[in-house]
Each structure stands twice: as structure tokens, then as C-alpha cells.
Write a protein that holds these residues in place. Sequence first.
Motif, mmCIF file in Angstrom:
data_model
loop_
_atom_site.group_PDB
_atom_site.id
_atom_site.type_symbol
_atom_site.label_atom_id
_atom_site.label_comp_id
_atom_site.label_asym_id
_atom_site.label_seq_id
_atom_site.Cartn_x
_atom_site.Cartn_y
_atom_site.Cartn_z
ATOM 1 N N UNK A 152 0.880 -1.312 -0.043
ATOM 2 C CA UNK A 152 -0.125 -0.050 -0.136
ATOM 3 C C UNK A 152 0.842 1.303 -0.135
ATOM 4 N N UNK A 153 0.509 2.511 -0.642
ATOM 5 C CA UNK A 153 1.274 3.683 -0.511
ATOM 6 C C UNK A 153 0.047 4.799 -0.402
ATOM 7 N N UNK A 154 0.519 5.659 0.508
ATOM 8 C CA UNK A 154 -0.012 6.939 0.616
ATOM 9 C C UNK A 154 1.107 7.707 0.982
ATOM 10 N N UNK A 155 0.842 9.077 0.770
ATOM 11 C CA UNK A 155 1.688 10.119 1.121
ATOM 12 C C UNK A 155 0.752 11.314 1.713
ATOM 13 N N UNK A 156 1.242 11.702 2.984
ATOM 14 C CA UNK A 156 0.524 12.784 3.494
ATOM 15 C C UNK A 156 1.351 14.183 3.969
ATOM 16 N N UNK A 157 1.120 15.106 3.555
ATOM 17 C CA UNK A 157 1.808 16.400 3.925
ATOM 18 C C UNK A 157 3.479 16.054 4.018
ATOM 19 N N UNK A 158 3.952 15.708 2.920
ATOM 20 C CA UNK A 158 5.368 15.563 2.640
ATOM 21 C C UNK A 158 6.001 14.600 3.782
ATOM 22 N N UNK A 159 5.219 13.837 4.419
ATOM 23 C CA UNK A 159 5.906 13.191 5.566
ATOM 24 C C UNK A 159 6.246 11.836 4.887
ATOM 25 N N UNK A 160 7.543 11.700 4.988
ATOM 26 C CA UNK A 160 8.353 10.532 4.250
ATOM 27 C C UNK A 160 8.337 9.453 5.511
ATOM 28 N N UNK A 161 8.495 9.738 6.760
ATOM 29 C CA UNK A 161 8.524 8.737 7.900
ATOM 30 C C UNK A 161 7.663 9.358 9.194
ATOM 31 N N UNK A 162 6.738 8.485 9.452
ATOM 32 C CA UNK A 162 5.668 8.777 10.566
ATOM 33 C C UNK A 162 6.470 7.980 11.749
#
Lengths: 62, 336
Positions: free
Chosen positions: A43-53
Motif C-alpha cells: 500500500x502507498x499513501x503520502x500525507x503532507x510531505x511526511x516520508x517517515x511517521x
Amino acid sequence: MPKYLKGNYRLPKKVTTKDNKSQPTIEQKFEQESLRKLGGSIAFVMKSKTFVWKGDEGEKTD
Amino acid sequence: MRVKRLTKTQLDIIARQTLEKTAEAGLQNARKNLPYIKKTILDLTPEAGPGVTDAAIIVSAGPSLHRKQPTRAILTSKFKGAVVAVDGSLGYCLRNGLVPDYVVTVDPHATRIIRWFGDTKLAHREADDYFQRQDLDPALNREEAARNQELIELVNRHGRSIKVIISTSVSEEIALRCLEAGMELYWWNPLYDDYDKPKSYSQQAYKLTKAPCMVTGGNCGTSAWVFAHAILHSKQTALLGMDLSYPPGTSIQNTQYYKEMVELFGDRAEEAFIRIYNPYLKQTWFTDPTYYWYRQSLLELARQADCSTYNCTEGGILFGKGIKFIPLKDFLNKFS
């Protein structure tokens, strides 16, 4: 042939055809159904330029 | 019928489908992997902080890796940055004398991914013709048992020099195989979905494992690029074998989604592939919808990252804003 089928009377109500521009064609529908069977590796999602949460405590790294 | 480039709506369908296909399986694997989770990718930060690894090479496993054979150029260049392989290119690297610093693995598939590490249980697996058809490591197309044994020995010989960037989503067998080969494991979760939603898969995976969640781009190669950028802080990252497509003349039988495409489109499967003209190569390559999704995702990520990305694949369809399409020798001349 169409000239023989032409109406020789007026309809009591005006008939309006639906605008089909926003409706997917049968081919588009088929493609969309097909895509449902072609998933990727993970799965892939990107949120507000956050590469690592890093969790709720909240550090987000770019 | 000829499938053209996909719309955002169509790409979203693939993304949703991938979430459905992989998130639950990944989370189940994470539960089984719990006993092995000792270190995470954040434990790498001190040794791979800013300025230490200014450049990195990602060795993905597309067909150009085998057409261009880039290992000799890397080995003779004295490149000092990190070499990050994907699981599918590990065998190619080791057979050609290139021991990567890191190998990334993420796909939750139960039986196939283990083959990239040498499968010690191959003789007991159910028949699967995937490895005879796949183009990621053509060395495994024939004499499967012998090549598998060779790979087991290579991984065992070099395992102690390689750090595995291992997603909690992979089968428990991968963790055990890597430990058996003496590899160090650094864990991470895929960023499955919106972590702000309390019941999201990302939240569940994080709460379960306490490992950070990393963006994947949908596949292992892009995960490796994200790792180089976000964890190694690479400012100059080269991509090898990142074709995300197939060279002109490739039989569709040798494409990654061949069986699915034939199941869906029957004898018109060939028409369902997407053709893309690469102006750098002056060639038209073709790709399947899933690989096209990977391409669009990586282009989007590259535009958002504060690093330079050089596509040194010398093949494929990955070009556009945020990506510099250059030969590998130019990258090595500049950053070795």
C-alpha cells in the motif's frame, strides 16, 4: 428508413436527454473494474510531505 | 481497445486495491514478526546521519539491470556512498561481486519473496512458474534448484555485511532466513494509510510494533529510494534498474502481471499495456497499469523531496520533473 419514422405529431412534454459527458463509457467501466484486480506490492499513501511517521508523539521527518 | 495513460481516478483505484490486498496480510505478518523486532530503521540514524552518506545508489531489479550490467562501473569507480539493493536485485548484486550495504524488502507475499534470499525450503513448495517467467532476476529462470542453492550460499557468505531494511509486512520466513544468514535486521512499517485515523492500518502497525511508518511508493524500489532520502539523508540518489516497464520486443508472457492481464483481457491482453515514448532513449517502452502507478507515485515523491534524484537506469519510462535522466558513468564521475 429514418425519414419514414419521423414523428408527425408533437409530444405533450418536452423530452430532455441526459448529459452523458460525466458518465463513464462501457469501456471505461470495464477498465476501472479491471484495475481493481491489479494491485501493487504494498500500500502507498503520502500525507503532507511526511516520508517517515514516527508515531503519535509526533515527530515527522522529511 | 488501447489503454492510454491512466487518469487520477484510475490510479486511485489501483491504490485502494493495493491497500485491500496488502494491508491485512501485512498486519498479520507483523504480528508473527514481533519476536524478531529488536531494532528499527531509526537506530541507523547515528551512522547514517546528514553528511555521512551524501550519495546513494538504489539497485532496483528492472530489466535494464541485466541489459546494462552496471556493477563493474560501480566497483571500479570507488563510489563511497551507500549501495541500497532491493530484495529482487540481491542475487544479481552478489553474483557480480557487489555486496550492498542495505537490502530492502517489503512485499507480504507468502512464498515468493523468500526466493530473493535463497529459499531453504524450495523443494517443499507448491509448483509456481513465476520464477521461470519473471524478468527481475533472469538467472533464476532456469535450473531453479541449482541457482537457488547458489543464492543460499552467496547470501550466507555475505549476510554479515548486509543490513536488512525489513518491513514488518513481510513473511516471518524472511526474518528467519535473514537471521540465519547473519544479517542485521532494521524494521519499519509501511505507511499503509492515513495515520491520523485512529483505526488506520498505519496506527495499528505502529502501536503493535513501535517501528516507524515509511512511505513506500507501492513497491520495493521506491521504498529503497525513500529510505535513502529520509533515513540515510542522501542528497544525491541514483536509480538503477528502475525501468517500471518492459523493453520493446518483450513477450507479454515475461511481464509481471501476465496472468492477471490475460485473465482480464483474454487474447486482447497485449492491447491493455500502456506505451510510453522515452525521448532520452528515443524508444517506446510498454508498461502495465500497476507499474504505471509506481511511475506516477515516484515522480510525485521525487518532486516533493529535498534531494536530487538521478535515473541512471538507461532504460524504462521514469522521466519527468524531479528526475534527472543521465548515464550511470556521469553520476559516478560526479559523486565518486
